[in-house]
Design a protein around this motif. Structure first.
Motif, short mmCIF file in Angstrom:
data_model
loop_
_atom_site.label_atom_id
_atom_site.label_comp_id
_atom_site.label_asym_id
_atom_site.label_seq_id
_atom_site.Cartn_x
_atom_site.Cartn_y
_atom_site.Cartn_z
N ASP A 1 7.78 -3.05 -9.03
CA ASP A 1 7.45 -1.85 -8.27
C ASP A 1 6.03 -1.37 -8.59
OD1 ASP A 1 10.13 -1.23 -7.03
OD2 ASP A 1 10.67 -1.39 -9.14
N PRO A 2 5.22 -1.09 -7.53
CA PRO A 2 3.87 -0.56 -7.77
C PRO A 2 3.94 0.80 -8.45
CG PRO A 2 4.33 -0.73 -5.39
CD PRO A 2 5.53 -1.26 -6.11
N ILE B 1 4.52 1.99 2.15
CA ILE B 1 5.75 2.50 1.51
C ILE B 1 6.11 3.87 2.08
CG2 ILE B 1 6.79 3.26 -0.67
CD1 ILE B 1 5.21 1.14 -2.11
N SER C 1 0.83 -1.21 0.00
CA SER C 1 0.00 0.00 0.00
C SER C 1 0.86 1.26 0.00
CB SER C 1 -0.90 0.01 1.24
OG SER C 1 -0.11 0.21 2.40
N VAL C 2 0.26 2.35 -0.43
CA VAL C 2 0.91 3.66 -0.42
C VAL C 2 1.35 4.00 1.01
CG1 VAL C 2 0.54 6.13 -0.80
CG2 VAL C 2 -0.35 4.46 -2.44
N HIS D 1 1.51 5.86 -5.69
CA HIS D 1 2.78 5.21 -5.33
C HIS D 1 3.97 6.01 -5.86
CE1 HIS D 1 0.32 1.48 -4.71
NE2 HIS D 1 1.21 1.28 -3.75
#
Ligand SMILES: [Zn+2]
Length: 293
Positions: free
Chosen positions: A76-77, A57, A53-54, A82
């Motif tokens: 990588d998201p 991170i 999730s944002v 993100h």
């Protein structure tokens, strides 16, 4: 103010029972906390699993006040939210660190700007410094550390540390061999060669890596002494060992020493700790290291 390089943390905080993943997260957070607000951290991909999730991170990156840049890898998201967490996001980029051009991407390049060119020379106090461009990449599967001047900065391959430019340069020298594309420009850094006597392939990156003459000294690829010639070798049946100017494989050397008319003490003297069995196993480099220790 300094630049650091890393990649491949592969963090997924949504899996608290993954103890290895949690340990890696702690180690990354400690490394992040040691950076200063004037530093730049270049993360060369695969920092977080695609499902992270944002918020997670954001929490991890908030361990540092350094500027964190992402060079995207395959997991990588990449939603806008993100990507907003990073100072910059690119597929490839370059930065000049300590006068040296560094070309960055997640996937390794075979060649890059300045890779095959003449070294850039610059005057520094006390003499001339030769700085040529360097490539750093994130892919480090199986502990692979890259090539000469093309260094993998993968977190696990590099023992859980961010690399400074000096560490990148040292790793580059350790890697020794040029990328396959650059071997044509740097033939001394070719990893795979052919035996001058039997045309068999030699992998210079494994075991003794083949042998060659250095005057009357026969040495391994990396220079460990195998034997010293003390009188001219007889010509008969030698298949060119005495006159070889290129690389010689383990098999050809073993055959020449065991089945031809060469005698230890008459024609040659083996280096300390080196025996015919050691040569057969292509382990001269190992016993000679032990001998020096
Ligand atoms: Zn051979």
């Amino acid at each position: 103010m300094a630049d650091f390089f890393t990649a491949g943390w592969r963090l997924d905080p949504s899996r608290p029972k993954d103890s290895q993943g949690q340990e890696r997260r702690q180690a990354v957070e400690h490394a992040l906390a040691r950076l200063s607000h004037a530093d730049d951290l270049w993360v060369l991909g695969n920092a977080f699993k695609a499902t992270v999730s944002v918020e997670d991170i954001g929490n991890i990156l908030s361990c540092t006040t350094a500027r964190c840049h992402l060079l995207r890898g395959e997991i990588d998201p990449v939603t806008p939210a993100h990507l907003d967490l990073w100072k910059t996001v690119d597929l490839a980029s370059e930065v000049v660190v300590d006068g040296q051009l560094v070309v960055m991407s997640h996937y390794p390049m075979m060649s890059w700007w300045g890779a095959a060119g003449a070294p850039l020379e610059e005057q520094v106090s006390g003499g001339k410094s030769r700085k040529i461009s360097m490539h750093v990449f994130g892919e480090g599967r199986g502990g692979f550390r890259g090539w000469w001047r093309a260094v993998s900065v993968d977190w696990s391959a590099q023992g859980g540390a961010f690399l400074s430019i000096d560490q990148v340069r040292r790793q580059s020298e350790d890697n020794l061999f040029a990328t396959p594309w650059l071997e044509a420009y740097y033939p001394d850094r070719r990893r795979y060669r052919y035996c001058e006597l039997c045309s068999g392939a030699i992998d210079c990156g494994r075991k003794d890596g083949g042998y060659h003459w250095d005057g009357d000294r026969l040495v391994t690829f990396r220079g460990a002494l195998v034997l010293t010639r003390i009188s001219p070798f007889p010509d008969r049946g030698m298949s060119g060992l005495a006159t070889a100017t290129g690389d010689i494989c383990t098999e050809c050397l073993g055959v020449a020493l065991q089945y031809f008319d060469l005698q230890e003490g008459v024609h040659y003297r083996l280096a300390p700790a080196v025996t015919l069995q050691v040569i057969d196993r292509s382990e001269v480099h190992r016993v000679s290291l032990e001998g020096r220790a």
